[in-house]
Design an enzyme around this catalytic site. Sequence first.
Site, PDB file in Angstrom:
ATOM      1  N   SER A  70       0.838  -1.193   0.000  1.00 59.03           N
ATOM      2  CA  SER A  70       0.000   0.000   0.000  1.00 59.03           C
ATOM      3  C   SER A  70       0.880   1.251   0.000  1.00 59.03           C
ATOM      4  CB  SER A  70      -0.950  -0.036   1.211  1.00 59.03           C
ATOM      5  OG  SER A  70      -1.928   0.966   1.110  1.00 59.03           O
TER       6      SER A  70
ATOM      7  N   ASP B 122      -9.088  -4.678  -6.146  1.00 61.84           N
ATOM      8  CA  ASP B 122      -8.789  -3.730  -5.074  1.00 61.84           C
ATOM      9  C   ASP B 122      -9.830  -2.607  -5.075  1.00 61.84           C
ATOM     10  OD1 ASP B 122      -7.733  -1.923  -3.274  1.00 61.84           O
ATOM     11  OD2 ASP B 122      -5.671  -2.123  -3.980  1.00 61.84           O
TER      12      ASP B 122
ATOM     13  N   HIS C 193      -7.589  -5.220  -1.474  1.00 67.45           N
ATOM     14  CA  HIS C 193      -6.379  -4.476  -1.124  1.00 67.45           C
ATOM     15  C   HIS C 193      -5.391  -5.356  -0.366  1.00 67.45           C
ATOM     16  CE1 HIS C 193      -3.988  -0.936  -0.692  1.00 67.45           C
ATOM     17  NE2 HIS C 193      -3.997  -0.991   0.628  1.00 67.45           N
TER      18      HIS C 193
END
Length: 379
Positions: A239, A312, A346
Amino acid sequence: MTQLEDFIFMTGKGATPKGPRPFLDRFSVKTLHKERLFRSDPAGYEKFIDWVDIEAGTFLTRKESPRDVPNYLKRTLLEKLKGSVEAGEAHWRSKIEPLTHFEDPVPQLREITQRIVTYKRADGTPLSFKLYLPPGYREGEKRPTVLWAYPLEYSDSETAGQVTKSDQRFLRFWGATYLHYLLDGYVVLGGVGMPVIGDPDTAYDTFIEQLVSCAEAAINKAVDLGVTDRDRIGIIGHSHGGLMVATLLAHSDLFRAGIARSGAYNHTLRPFGFQHERRTLYQARDTYTRLSPLFHADKINEPLMLIHGAADPNPGTVPLQSRKLFEAVRGTGGTVRLLMLPHEGHGYRSREGIEQTLADQLTWFERYVKNAKQGKKEK
């Protein structure tokens, strides 16, 4: 926070220079006096879970250590200690009753050693990382090393320098964790301090310089400890950590290769702020473009693997972010691989997604870090 009559009960992680020591405090709203009812022993890690009977002073804790599986205890407050108590320690004595007796599911992992390492970056900011040494490691060996980090924002260096990691936790592997590299002989630097310090309105103007300084300090410390081969270091992040990886590969020559997972690499695709950047693209155009690795793809001349969940839902890290950086690095002659994980979000949750991620991560660093040729390219 819990309240009983005129008392408020508060818990916290209890940061100390040697790592966190969780606590339970009681605060009187009438007298404004606070006293510590419980604090984790430094030889282990024990934290408050919940009250059993608040009026009787009984509560649950979970205790663990590097060798001891987390188990639940029932503590009962007995009496207040007489005389002076060392600052920060509990003012009350409590009786312990073990409630669970879980056994170690993976005793082989106890051969891994871990400790907190502190150091400073060039501007004097105190930093730390958790050093993991693989099974069979012998003192003085310089091993290939993996660095894992996640940048965080702070307004001052004192807060940024707090040691939030503990070397008294029971080591477990979960999902596609970077800790699997330990079983392949790597030294691992976990939770490496990557603070971005400054005025919240402008801190990201120096994001690149601060990341490079943090990475240099961590690497220098690991090399000084005699555990890391400076010419065989890989970096991995997820991330915002994925952005960190691409940024460091584009703006430094510290690493042999990198793995960026589920990151965002073109900030113009999220023009109304990212992470804790408060300004919009239209207020800070230069910062948005300068901090977008996509615009510096031609400078990424170390092998880069991009991993992304194909589903995602995070609006800041849409899969397009990884696809476009892949195209940019490939188009400018760089070495890059893109792994899109079907149906993953994610984070990666399916057995297939986790196993594929681990296999590709290990293979990537096996080729470009562990077996890298001596000497490094110049930027």
